[in-house]
Design an enzyme around this catalytic site. Structure first.
Site, mmCIF file in Angstrom:
data_model
loop_
_atom_site.group_PDB
_atom_site.id
_atom_site.type_symbol
_atom_site.label_atom_id
_atom_site.label_comp_id
_atom_site.label_asym_id
_atom_site.label_seq_id
_atom_site.Cartn_x
_atom_site.Cartn_y
_atom_site.Cartn_z
ATOM 1 N N LYS A 1 -11.643 0.840 6.749
ATOM 2 C CA LYS A 1 -12.010 -0.447 6.948
ATOM 3 C C LYS A 1 -12.422 -0.704 8.383
ATOM 4 C CE LYS A 1 -8.736 -2.594 3.478
ATOM 5 N NZ LYS A 1 -7.644 -3.442 3.324
ATOM 6 N N SER B 1 -6.432 -2.732 8.620
ATOM 7 C CA SER B 1 -5.066 -2.662 8.119
ATOM 8 C C SER B 1 -4.869 -2.853 6.498
ATOM 9 C CB SER B 1 -4.151 -3.860 8.683
ATOM 10 O OG SER B 1 -2.909 -3.814 8.253
ATOM 11 N N ASP B 2 -4.002 -1.990 6.054
ATOM 12 C CA ASP B 2 -4.138 -2.018 4.683
ATOM 13 C C ASP B 2 -2.531 -1.968 4.259
ATOM 14 O OD1 ASP B 2 -5.793 -1.669 2.002
ATOM 15 O OD2 ASP B 2 -4.026 -0.321 1.785
ATOM 16 N N GLN B 3 -2.201 -2.691 3.119
ATOM 17 C CA GLN B 3 -0.760 -2.453 2.753
ATOM 18 C C GLN B 3 -0.673 -2.149 1.235
ATOM 19 O OE1 GLN B 3 1.659 -6.155 1.937
ATOM 20 N NE2 GLN B 3 2.827 -5.824 3.794
ATOM 21 N N ALA C 1 -0.313 -0.080 7.091
ATOM 22 C CA ALA C 1 -0.918 0.766 8.100
ATOM 23 C C ALA C 1 -1.903 0.083 8.773
ATOM 24 C CB ALA C 1 -1.790 2.115 7.383
#
Length: 200
Positions: free
Chosen positions: A56, A72-74, A109
């Site tokens: 991203k 960011s990623d979750q 992250a």
């Protein structure tokens, strides 16, 4: 004299992440990336989360040379099964029924790309023990909160806290979607002044 910060871009369309980043009081813009978020074969939920945060950030950074970009990623991990955003009422109820009484690991992250192209990463994890819940309780929660855009369907910042028995985390903002303590460190290392004199 305080050095002027580089352009700061949040690679996300999430209103939760925007609201969290606003807490730092640094001007920024937000731009969603256009990447395939499907997990790869053999990839663990944590590995997918870390890869997507970087992808991203890189996608948006390519459009903003010289900027500092936050990706960011979750993911929510239920015994090795990745729980993403439910998107529908039925899927949300299904997720919460599967989660009730279990401990879920939410991994968030971060990837920060500095103006010189250096990529810095950090992973924050939160362990959430869900209460034993009836379908009636779950349906009442889903109808009130409509948590269709949250991984695992539980919004800790609102009524979702009532579904949780315990929460253990290295960062109180991590479960909402953007671990600000870790982000402050990565931004400082990347040349962004969060507070004058702050050391990473």
């Amino acid at each position: 004299m305080i050095k002027k910060n580089p352009e700061l871009v949040l690679a996300s369309s999430s209103r939760y992440r925007r609201e969290l980043l606003e807490r730092l009081g640094i001007p920024f813009t937000a731009e969603a990336s256009d990447i395939d978020e499907t997990s790869r074969e053999g990839e663990t939920p944590v590995e997918a989360c870390q890869r997507l945060a970087v992808e991203k950030a890189k996608w948006v950074a390519a459009k903003h040379p010289g900027a500092c970009v936050i990706g960011s990623d979750q993911v929510a991990d239920l015994d090795g099964v990745r729980l993403g955003k439910p998107h529908t009422r039925e899927r949300s109820i299904e997720q919460l029924l599967a989660m009730q009484g279990h401990t879920i690991v939410f991994s968030t992250a971060l990837a920060v790309i500095a103006p010189d192209g250096t990529v810095r990463e950090k992973l924050s994890q939160t362990r959430v023990k869900m209460r034993p819940l009836t379908r009636e309780t779950i349906e009442a929660y889903v109808d009130r909160e409509e948590p269709y855009d949250c991984a695992g369907s539980a919004k800790i910042e609102k009524l979702g806290i009532a579904l949780m028995e315990t929460v253990e985390s290295d960062d109180p903002t991590s479960l909402i979607g953007l671990p600000l303590m870790a982000l402050t460190t990565l931004l400082t290392q990347s040349g962004v002044t969060v507070l004058p004199g702050l050391k990473a």
